[in-house]
Design a protein around this motif. Sequence first.
Motif, PDB file in Angstrom:
ATOM      1  N   LEU A  12      -9.103   2.333  14.927  1.00  0.00           N
ATOM      2  CA  LEU A  12      -9.361   1.760  13.605  1.00  0.00           C
ATOM      3  C   LEU A  12     -10.229   2.679  12.753  1.00  0.00           C
ATOM      4  CD1 LEU A  12      -9.940  -2.027  14.409  1.00  0.00           C
ATOM      5  CD2 LEU A  12      -7.880  -0.932  13.504  1.00  0.00           C
ATOM      6  N   LYS A  13     -11.131   3.391  13.365  1.00  0.00           N
ATOM      7  CA  LYS A  13     -11.990   4.330  12.632  1.00  0.00           C
ATOM      8  C   LYS A  13     -11.148   5.438  11.994  1.00  0.00           C
ATOM      9  CE  LYS A  13     -16.295   6.969  13.131  1.00  0.00           C
ATOM     10  NZ  LYS A  13     -15.853   8.268  12.584  1.00  0.00           N
ATOM     11  N   ASP A  70     -11.118  -0.478  -4.525  1.00  0.00           N
ATOM     12  CA  ASP A  70     -11.531   0.397  -5.625  1.00  0.00           C
ATOM     13  C   ASP A  70     -11.932  -0.390  -6.864  1.00  0.00           C
ATOM     14  OD1 ASP A  70     -10.984   2.452  -3.897  1.00  0.00           O
ATOM     15  OD2 ASP A  70      -9.076   3.014  -4.834  1.00  0.00           O
ATOM     16  N   ARG A  71     -11.244  -1.504  -7.105  1.00  0.00           N
ATOM     17  CA  ARG A  71     -11.564  -2.315  -8.283  1.00  0.00           C
ATOM     18  C   ARG A  71     -12.929  -3.000  -8.164  1.00  0.00           C
ATOM     19  NH1 ARG A  71      -5.805  -5.403  -9.689  1.00  0.00           N
ATOM     20  NH2 ARG A  71      -4.688  -3.515 -10.331  1.00  0.00           N
ATOM     21  N   LEU A  90      -7.090   6.341   5.317  1.00  0.00           N
ATOM     22  CA  LEU A  90      -6.773   5.546   4.130  1.00  0.00           C
ATOM     23  C   LEU A  90      -7.862   5.615   3.055  1.00  0.00           C
ATOM     24  CD1 LEU A  90      -5.223   2.251   5.558  1.00  0.00           C
ATOM     25  CD2 LEU A  90      -4.094   3.922   4.099  1.00  0.00           C
ATOM     26  N   GLY A  91      -8.992   6.202   3.384  1.00  0.00           N
ATOM     27  CA  GLY A  91     -10.105   6.229   2.432  1.00  0.00           C
ATOM     28  C   GLY A  91     -10.809   4.899   2.337  1.00  0.00           C
ATOM     29  N   ILE A  92     -10.879   4.193   3.461  1.00  0.00           N
ATOM     30  CA  ILE A  92     -11.528   2.880   3.493  1.00  0.00           C
ATOM     31  C   ILE A  92     -13.045   3.034   3.542  1.00  0.00           C
ATOM     32  CG2 ILE A  92     -11.937   0.870   4.998  1.00  0.00           C
ATOM     33  CD1 ILE A  92      -8.960   0.930   5.676  1.00  0.00           C
ATOM     34  N   ASN A  93     -13.717   2.272   2.711  1.00  0.00           N
ATOM     35  CA  ASN A  93     -15.181   2.212   2.726  1.00  0.00           C
ATOM     36  C   ASN A  93     -15.589   1.152   3.758  1.00  0.00           C
ATOM     37  OD1 ASN A  93     -17.891   1.715   2.332  1.00  0.00           O
ATOM     38  ND2 ASN A  93     -17.753   1.470   0.114  1.00  0.00           N
ATOM     39  N   ALA A 112      -1.914  -2.339   3.075  1.00  0.00           N
ATOM     40  CA  ALA A 112      -3.066  -1.433   3.078  1.00  0.00           C
ATOM     41  C   ALA A 112      -3.264  -0.786   1.712  1.00  0.00           C
ATOM     42  CB  ALA A 112      -2.880  -0.366   4.151  1.00  0.00           C
ATOM     43  N   ASN A 113      -2.174  -0.349   1.094  1.00  0.00           N
ATOM     44  CA  ASN A 113      -2.274   0.264  -0.239  1.00  0.00           C
ATOM     45  C   ASN A 113      -2.793  -0.725  -1.270  1.00  0.00           C
ATOM     46  OD1 ASN A 113      -1.333   2.766   0.645  1.00  0.00           O
ATOM     47  ND2 ASN A 113       0.808   2.270   0.216  1.00  0.00           N
TER      48      ASN A 113
END
Length: 223
Positions: free
Chosen positions: A136-137, A111-112, A143-146, A103-104
Amino acid sequence: MASLKLKVAFPLRINIGILFYLWIISCSSFKDKTPTLPFYNTADFTAEWIAENDTKHKDIHTIDTFTMYNQLGHVFTSDSLKGKIYVANFFFSICPSICPKMANNFKLLQDRFEISAGLNLVSFSVMPWVDTVGKLKVYGENLGINPTKWHLLTGNKERIYKLGRQSFFAEKKEGLTKDSSDFLHTETMLLIDTKARIRGVYSATELKDIERVTADIKTLLKE
């Protein structure tokens, strides 16, 4: 005699120039038809560079179609990725070992390539009975997932396991003999091109492989 020599030499220079030009063009054409990254057609992940004019090109392995739900509760299908490059892996939200590392590292990729519309990240849950849409939400928010870039998918267990093993080859050759009664747990991530073909295989837990897939994504975006 001098005048005669000039008449002979001049056409010769023209012919050499034409031949050199045709050679350059033929080399360029060959280069254009040969992919910069290999294809992976079997579970042993043998790399194959298959040119467009090769008879094997039409039989290149592709990822099967699927229908899942993402972390927003929206139906998400293989058509949602049509014409896009994506990196795929398999995880579960309560995994204490390899999944946090994966995940990390996926977050680094997110981000890249945040501003690149041509790239998506796709994570299939191998514990869909635990990883509901709501779970999952929350997982994604923590995690700061977009959610427009990185899709956390849940759905039918049998379908996910078959897709992972038979289509993505996520457990390599060993996975081909297993069914949904055998737990699917792998650190493999795969780079998929705009035509649903496997173009790269990596370990999602290794930072060196994140650098490698980053370079390959940039190459594929230019292909």
